[in-house]
Design an enzyme around this catalytic site. Structure first.
Site, PDB file in Angstrom:
ATOM      1  N   HIS A 197      -1.861   6.361   8.327  1.00  0.00           N
ATOM      2  CA  HIS A 197      -0.928   5.230   8.790  1.00  0.00           C
ATOM      3  C   HIS A 197       0.601   5.675   8.668  1.00  0.00           C
ATOM      4  CE1 HIS A 197      -0.225   0.975   9.447  1.00  0.00           C
ATOM      5  NE2 HIS A 197       0.899   1.258   8.762  1.00  0.00           N
ATOM      6  N   GLU A 198       0.870   5.942   7.260  1.00  0.00           N
ATOM      7  CA  GLU A 198       2.192   6.402   7.187  1.00  0.00           C
ATOM      8  C   GLU A 198       2.910   7.434   7.881  1.00  0.00           C
ATOM      9  OE1 GLU A 198       3.514   3.947   5.838  1.00  0.00           O
ATOM     10  OE2 GLU A 198       1.591   2.908   4.726  1.00  0.00           O
ATOM     11  N   GLU A 233       3.459  -2.055  13.461  1.00  0.00           N
ATOM     12  CA  GLU A 233       2.264  -2.315  12.772  1.00  0.00           C
ATOM     13  C   GLU A 233       1.000  -2.213  13.425  1.00  0.00           C
ATOM     14  OE1 GLU A 233       2.527  -1.180   9.784  1.00  0.00           O
ATOM     15  OE2 GLU A 233       4.737  -1.597   9.479  1.00  0.00           O
ATOM     16  N   HIS A 242       3.254   6.562  11.645  1.00  0.00           N
ATOM     17  CA  HIS A 242       4.475   5.833  11.886  1.00  0.00           C
ATOM     18  C   HIS A 242       5.875   6.880  12.062  1.00  0.00           C
ATOM     19  CE1 HIS A 242       3.899   1.639  10.747  1.00  0.00           C
ATOM     20  NE2 HIS A 242       3.606   1.550   9.642  1.00  0.00           N
ATOM     21  N   MET A 288       4.700   3.145   1.911  1.00  0.00           N
ATOM     22  CA  MET A 288       5.889   3.101   2.781  1.00  0.00           C
ATOM     23  C   MET A 288       6.387   4.014   3.456  1.00  0.00           C
ATOM     24  SD  MET A 288       7.952   0.793   4.104  1.00  0.00           S
ATOM     25  CE  MET A 288       9.253   1.376   5.443  1.00  0.00           C
ATOM     26  N   GLU A 289       6.620   4.025   4.945  1.00  0.00           N
ATOM     27  CA  GLU A 289       6.841   5.180   5.689  1.00  0.00           C
ATOM     28  C   GLU A 289       8.112   5.750   5.684  1.00  0.00           C
ATOM     29  OE1 GLU A 289       5.923   1.930   6.706  1.00  0.00           O
ATOM     30  OE2 GLU A 289       7.178   1.468   8.649  1.00  0.00           O
ATOM     31  N   ASN A 290       8.948   5.703   4.885  1.00  0.00           N
ATOM     32  CA  ASN A 290      10.402   6.073   4.746  1.00  0.00           C
ATOM     33  C   ASN A 290      10.376   7.777   5.459  1.00  0.00           C
ATOM     34  OD1 ASN A 290      10.989   3.857   2.984  1.00  0.00           O
ATOM     35  ND2 ASN A 290       9.838   5.309   1.385  1.00  0.00           N
ATOM     36  N   GLY A 343       0.942  -1.284   0.035  1.00  0.00           N
ATOM     37  CA  GLY A 343      -0.019  -0.093   0.179  1.00  0.00           C
ATOM     38  C   GLY A 343       0.993   1.329  -0.182  1.00  0.00           C
TER      39      GLY A 343
HETATM   40  N1  0A1 Z   1       5.557  -0.743   6.397  1.00  0.00           N
HETATM   41  C1  0A1 Z   1       4.525  -0.517   5.396  1.00  0.00           C
HETATM   42  C2  0A1 Z   1       4.397  -1.589   4.680  1.00  0.00           C
HETATM   43  C3  0A1 Z   1       5.328  -2.277   3.842  1.00  0.00           C
HETATM   44  C4  0A1 Z   1       5.904  -3.452   4.056  1.00  0.00           C
HETATM   45  C5  0A1 Z   1       6.874  -4.067   3.068  1.00  0.00           C
HETATM   46  C6  0A1 Z   1       6.968  -3.243   1.996  1.00  0.00           C
HETATM   47  O1  0A1 Z   1       7.678  -3.858   1.028  1.00  0.00           O
HETATM   48  C7  0A1 Z   1       7.768  -5.380   1.074  1.00  0.00           C
HETATM   49  C8  0A1 Z   1       6.272  -2.162   1.627  1.00  0.00           C
HETATM   50  C9  0A1 Z   1       5.406  -1.633   2.491  1.00  0.00           C
HETATM   51  C10 0A1 Z   1       3.386  -0.055   6.103  1.00  0.00           C
HETATM   52  O2  0A1 Z   1       2.949  -0.673   6.992  1.00  0.00           O
HETATM   53  O3  0A1 Z   1       2.509   0.830   5.475  1.00  0.00           O
HETATM   54 ZN    ZN Z   2       2.430   0.049   8.611  1.00  0.00          ZN
END
Ligand code: 0A1
Ligand code: ZN
Length: 879
Positions: free
Chosen positions: A303-304, A326, A307, A269-271, A267
């Site tokens: 959500h992101e 999570e 995080h 990613m929270e970089n 969905g």
């Molecule tokens: N941490 C993100 C989800 C996520 C996990 C793995 C990914 O690549 C393998 C990409 C995104 C979240 O919880 O939104």
């Molecule tokens: Zn997440």
């Protein structure tokens, strides 16, 4: 090449802290799509308190190592050992500066992990272990350091160059090139690293935090999507404000960037400060996105953003602790959505989803605790269990401690652990210590898999006016844990009189109490509560608001369910009672169907639906939920041996019966909701559309439905109404469906996200013929097996949301699907593994289907170069 990892399980108990401190990481990327050069310089310092040989272990995968030096001495192959994904340098000095140069190939990266190409731009995905595909580094979440990143590229091809943190420099270089330097002052694990390079357009706004920091908010998209970012931006601003108000948490940098890509495995990613999103969770315009899409965007943007504190500022010690970030962040996004919209509706949708997706996981070959003890491929553990069940466990802390107790716990958690990589035990300890309470028993929720079952029995004694309620809890054995123990269950209870009045709850030995919900704690195998001064035999309203993630068994009579549906004060219980009644009705008819008897419309259900539909004061969104019949997959879970066709036939029979009998009421609600008002995106307008469209789906079971759908389609000014109309025509096999689909296709041909909906509508159509449609659609010019959204829309939807298609008796659905898993595996193992999990429940079907599914699983499992991702799933399923 994928190596076979089947026998390479990793165990939580083997965790060892990384013995080095990494003081700083400097990265320089010389960017090009075919080959990117990555220079890394990292400063290691031996942690004083650790003894032993000073080995430096780095992780890398698919990297072309050009050079490696240690304290400016170039190392040769005699100086280090590469084994699998590890590079080990023995006896390094206490202070060691490592420099590496590697080459990587983003354009050839189809797994969408590491650095890869999407359209014309490059981007990264590093969670969980993608950073090792970018450079050699201790790619584990407990190694946190600050990053300084210089990106250099051709200025025309890559005008935008982004990484985490603040921009600290930029300039021109020879040959039409330029560079930008980024510095992230917050130490972070490698999985939060990100870069983006390419030509992207941008929408900008800003947010002033409550302490006065002015944050630039920028959403980067491809030029043609500039007019679809408003809702994402608004959601982001709402999320930032909400986190200040509700959690006392403020944003910590001067910029917040979001990038939308069409090529993403998940969905979003929270970089840190550089979120990367599947475009599905950013882009929306009323004519391209449904209300569900709008709500999804709000939830995922939230959500992101959340995080940033729960995940980034405090991160996970190891990947077994994934639910630490999570589960907690899903809880936070659920609360955000509940506060933005209708709390009751959000709760119902959350529970529906949990029962549909997580309960089966708990009961299948991949059952695992929210904190697993072992894994082969961590990417297979981004599951409904870790996320959604994890969130219900956080919600139980909240139920037990109350909002203020929970917030005290959060505050202590951040005071103790800001800037650290910690474990679920640390979270629990913060909650317990802040509230001066003991949560040791509660901790078992982290380690026990499976869904607890609670059997409730009761007795009313008219003479003594005593009511006893007995709860017996047990959790069925799962493949990973034969023995289970009782868990701490927050048990929110209400009692209603037969006429629906809420009764006071006075436990024996207590002073008289008020009427309403009472929170009890059930933590034993069996527990009996005796209530006194109960004026008449009550109807128990159990686990209000779904106060614990359990299956509740109580022999409700139809009359009792009707009382709850009509009168309970808890919206979840009212909905749940209607679901139970519908489930009973459908499963009974399913039994008759199997025996070749005529099916009959359940009178109690008819009566209940009549009551629900006649309620003109209720929230339309709640009404819509109440008249949505349980999904076929959920019904399947309630049977010992799944009768695919029987469930479909019985559910259809009931739908049709209700539609015919209650046509006047469906018509009336439809008309009053279909008020010809122009589109609005307010929760109230969305609620009205949801009721309108569920009424339409019933009316489509009657003769009048088709013309209603066509009229709705013609008049529609939004995607919600358009899709509901076409989906309905497709579903009833209307001769008008083909034209509607064709027009939709020609209007939206160039629009990837809208075309996903076009694929879904066709893949979801019930019946054994659909496999042929799906196969044919794979040759459509817009379809690509390399694109995860397309794979999900066509292949995933067919296998996971179309039971009569996928489970066609001749096995054609299975064969088709197994072929797709095999085709996907070498391209994108993560996606292939997700698709493979469609077979997980094979043992629950009849012998013929079991044999067919098992054969397909064996065919996949026997492949030579199967990825570890898929091997783990199919081998577990076959076990
Ligand atoms: N941490 C993100 C989800 C996520 C996990 C793995 C990914 O690549 C393998 C990409 C995104 C979240 O919880 O939104
Ligand atoms: Zn997440």
């Amino acid at each position: 090449m994928q190596e076979c990892k089947a026998d390479k399980a990793i165990y939580r108990k083997n965790y060892l802290a990384y013995p080095w401190h990494v003081k700083q990481l400097d990265l320089r990327f010389v960017i090009a799509a075919e080959a990117t050069v990555v220079f890394a310089e990292m400063a290691f310092e031996w942690s004083e308190d650790v003894g032993g040989a000073r080995e430096i272990v780095l992780n890398g995968s698919d990297l072309e190592l050009v050079s490696l030096s240690l304290n400016d001495r170039v190392l040769t192959e005699n100086d280090y050992v590469i084994e699998g994904e590890s590079l080990t340098i023995h006896d390094a000095p206490r202070t060691s500066v490592l420099k590496t140069e590697v080459h990587i190939h983003p354009a050839a990266n189809t797994a969408l992990e590491g650095l890869y190409l999407s359209g014309d731009f490059l981007l990264t995905q590093c969670e969980a272990q993608g950073f090792r595909k970018i450079t050699w580094f201790p790619d584990r979440p407990d190694v946190m350091t600050t990053y300084r990143v210089t990106l250099e590229a051709d200025k025309t091809l890559f005008p935008v160059l982004l990484s985490n943190g603040n921009e600290v420099g930029s300039g021109e270089a020879d040959g039409g090139r330029h560079w930008v330097c980024w510095h992230d002052p917050f130490p972070k694990p490698s999985y939060l690293f990100a870069l983006v390079a390419g030509e992207l357009a941008l929408v900008e706004d800003h947010f002033t935090t409550r302490s006065g920091r002015d944050v630039a908010l920028r959403i980067y998209v491809e030029e043609e999507n500039l007019d679809r970012c408003d809702h994402a931006m608004e959601s982001l601003i709402n999320a930032m404000k909400w986190d200040e108000d509700r959690f006392d948490l403020e944003y910590d940098l001067d910029v917040y960037h979001i990038i939308a890509t069409n090529d993403f495995n998940m969905g979003a990613m929270e970089n840190k400060s550089l979120n990367i999103f599947n475009s599905k969770y950013v882009l929306a315009r009323p004519d391209t996105a449904t209300d569900v899409d709008y709500q999804g965007i709000e939830g995922v943007i939230g959500h992101e953003y959340f995080h940033n504190w729960t995940g980034n500022r405090v991160t996970c010690q190891d990947w077994f602790q994934l639910t630490l970030k999570e589960g907690l962040t899903v809880f936070r996004d659920e609360e955000f959505s509940a506060d933005m919209q209708s709390r009751a509706v959000k709760r119902i949708q959350t529970v529906r989803d949990l029962r549909l997706r997580q309960f089966p996981e708990d009961d299948g070959p991949m059952a695992h605790a929210i904190r697993p003890d072992r894994y082969v491929e961590i990417n297979n553990f981004y599951t409904a269990t870790v996320y959604q069940k994890g969130a219900t466990i956080i919600r139980m802390y909240h139920t037990l401690l109350g909002e203020s107790g929970f917030q005290k716990g959060m505050k202590l958690y951040f005071e103790r652990h800001d800037g650290q990589a910690v474990s679920c035990d640390d979270f629990l300890a913060a909650m317990a210590d802040a509230n001066d309470t003991n949560l040791d028993d509660f901790a078992h929720w982290y380690s026990q898999s499976g869904t607890p079952q609670v059997h409730v029995t009761d007795h009313y004694d008219a003479e003594s006016r005593e009511y006893t309620l007995t709860l017996a809890q047990s959790t069925p054995a799962t493949h990973d844990q034969p023995h289970k123990r009782p868990l701490v269950l927050p048990f929110a209870l209400g009692l209603l009189s037969a006429d629906g009045t809420e009764l006071p709850l006075q436990l024996k030995g207590e002073a008289p109490g008020a009427a309403g919900t009472r929170l009890l704690i059930a933590d034993k195998e069996q527990q009996t509560y005796t209530f006194v001064s109960v004026s008449s035999k009550p109807v128990p309203s159990l686990f209000r608001d779904f106060s614990a993630p359990v299956k509740v068994f109580y022999a409700y009579s139809a009359q009792q369910l009707a009382t709850l549906i009509e009168h309970d004060s808890d919206a979840f219980v009212r909905w749940d009672a209607a679901q139970r009644m519908a489930e009973n009705a459908i499963l009974t008819q399913c039994g008759r169907y199997a025996e070749g008897q005529d099916m009959q419309l359940d009178v109690a259900l008819l009566q209940a639906f009549r009551g629900i539909l006649s309620d003109e004061k209720a929230d339309p969104a709640l009404l819509a939920e109440a008249i949505t019949l349980p999904d076929e997959d959920y019904l399947a879970d309630q049977m010992d041996v799944v009768d695919v066709d029987g469930i479909h036939a019985a559910r259809q029979f009931i739908r049709q019966g209700l539609a015919v009998e209650l046509k006047t009421l469906f018509d009336k609600q439809y008309l009053s909701m279909n008020d010809a008002a122009a589109y609005e995106k307010t929760p109230a307008a969305m609620a009205r559309r949801s009721l309108k469209n569920i009424c339409l789906s019933y009316l489509l079971e009657t003769e009048a439905g088709e013309s209603l759908a066509v009229a709705q389609l013609d008049a529609s000014d939004n995607m919600t109404d358009t899709l509901a109309a076409i989906r309905g025509l497709v579903f009833i096999n209307s001769p008008l469906a083909a034209k509607a689909l064709a027009e939709f296709e020609s209007s939206w041909y160039g629009d990837p996200l809208v075309m996903d909906k076009w694929f879904i509508m066709q893949a979801i159509k019930p019946g054994s013929e659909t496999v042929n449609t799906v196969r044919a659609l794979m040759s459509h010019s817009v379809f690509s097996i390399r694109n995860p959204n397309k794979v999900r829309a066509l292949i995933g939807v067919f296998a996971m949301l179309n039971p009569t298609g996928f489970h066609a008796a001749d096995g054609s659905g299975y064969k088709f699907h197994a072929d797709r898993v095999i085709e996907l595996d070498p391209l994108n193992p993560q996606m292939a593994a997700r698709m493979a999990s469609a077979f997980n429940r094979w043992k629950r079907y009849d012998d013929d289907r079991k044999t067919l599914m098992q054969a397909e699983l064996q065919r996949i499992s026997s492949l030579d170069k199967l990825s570890g991702d898929v091997a783990e799933i199919v081998n577990n399923a076959l076990r």
